[in-house]
Enzyme design. Structure first.
Site, short mmCIF file in Angstrom:
data_model
loop_
_atom_site.label_atom_id
_atom_site.label_comp_id
_atom_site.label_asym_id
_atom_site.label_seq_id
_atom_site.Cartn_x
_atom_site.Cartn_y
_atom_site.Cartn_z
N LYS A 74 0.86 -1.19 0.00
CA LYS A 74 0.00 0.00 0.00
C LYS A 74 0.90 1.24 0.00
O LYS A 74 1.68 1.44 0.92
CB LYS A 74 -0.92 0.01 1.22
N LYS B 190 -2.14 -1.51 -3.74
CA LYS B 190 -3.00 -0.32 -3.69
C LYS B 190 -2.13 0.92 -3.79
O LYS B 190 -1.14 1.03 -3.05
CB LYS B 190 -3.79 -0.31 -2.38
#
Length: 331
Positions: free
Chosen positions: A201, A255
């Site tokens: 992320k 992400k």
């Protein structure tokens, strides 16, 4: 490359629709989609999110209705994110492990409406619950404390599992949280509750509309660069994924999505495990802005971007366009 022109004409296979379908390498179906949904308090409430055109926060009855819609469209899983009331946010994020919090009630509402016909993925991080907008507990200087945060995340994860969550998805990026959560789930008898780790992320500029949706943008003090990844780093993502898999993650997530398709591909090829990507709020908003400006056609843009995730190696994609995409794919 084998063959040469004119014996080999690559356009030959593209000359008719049936032939293009026959030779298509990548297939996208509604079962590849996870639909993120935002939960708010009240009854009969729909709150449109200005920076996410077409996306709303829903009260529990609306969330249950969206879950039924997902089932009817063939979407196998929904992801829940709460907009916690301001008076319940605190420095320690204690509302995260309240068994009657908004997230837990939403899980139960979906179970009452759909039984086991749909999977429920729940976010584990403190940012929807803290008054400072960070994903963890902070010290006096505002630094997010790793080990103290992990202890609280364990309580949050177990709370969600006991409410009926199918997939626990830690998005906090604390070191060691996957092992701690896995051990707690095992000790609590939640052997079949999956962990989908936000393993890679990034500290991205694409998250702004999401923070509006969960009410944390105006609260956030500082940034999240001490725990989310530097967008310049690719090799580090492989280390993060390797650690999370060793600690007990069943699947991993990258992400944001489209700007990091290279990471998706590298993770899939290196580890051969289920890899998911989150087409985040800023990506969604850019497509909608392009459509509003007349720069593209929504249906084509949505399906092309989702196909790109699958082609890169994704097992599935979290996308706010999930219901639209499912309708298009269902014909």
């Amino acid at each position: 490359m084998t063959g040469s022109y004119p014996a080999t004409r690559l356009r030959r296979l593209r000359s008719a629709a049936w032939s293009r379908a026959l030779h298509r390498e990548t297939v996208l179906t509604p079962s590849d989609l996870i639909w993120p949904l935002f939960v708010t308090e009240g009854q009969g409430v729909e709150e449109p999110i200005a920076t996410l055109p077409g996306v709303s926060r829903w009260s529990l009855d609306g969330i249950a209705a969206r879950a039924k819609e997902a089932v009817s469209l063939g979407i196998p899983c929904i992801a829940l994110f709460p907009n916690t009331p301001a008076n319940l946010r605190s420095d320690d994020g204690a509302e995260a492990f309240n068994p009657d919090n908004l997230m837990c009630r939403a899980i139960k509402a979906i179970r009452d409406a759909c039984g086991s016909d749909i999977g429920v993925l729940t976010d584990v991080a403190l940012d929807p619950y803290t008054s400072h907008g960070q994903d963890g507990l902070i010290d006096g200087a505002g630094y997010v404390l790793n080990d103290d945060t992990v202890a609280v995340l364990v309580d949050q994860a177990v709370n969600q599992a006991e409410a009926g969550a199918d997939i626990i998805a830690p998005s906090d990026m604390m070191d060691g949280r996957i092992r701690a959560i896995r051990m707690a789930l095992e000790l609590g008898g939640h052997h079949n509750v999956q962990i989908m780790s936000y393993a890679a992320k990034y500290a991205s500029a694409f998250y702004g509309p999401f923070r509006d949706a969960v009410g944390s943008r105006g609260l956030l003090k500082g940034d999240k660069k001490t725990y989310q990844m530097d967008p310049a780093n690719g090799d580090e993502a492989l280390r993060e994924v390797a650690l999370d898999l060793a600690e007990g993650a069943d699947s991993v997530m990258v992400k944001p999505g489209l700007p990091y398709l290279d990471i998706v591909r590298r993770v899939r090829e290196r580890f051969e495990v289920p890899v998911f990507a989150y087409q985040v709020s800023g990506e969604y908003a850019m497509i909608e802005a392009a459509v509003a400006a007349g720069a593209g056609e929504r249906d084509a843009l949505v399906l092309e971007t989702l196909m790109a995730f699958k082609r890169a190696g994704c097992a599935g994609v979290l996308t706010y366009h999930a219901p639209l995409a499912a309708r298009l794919l269902n014909g």
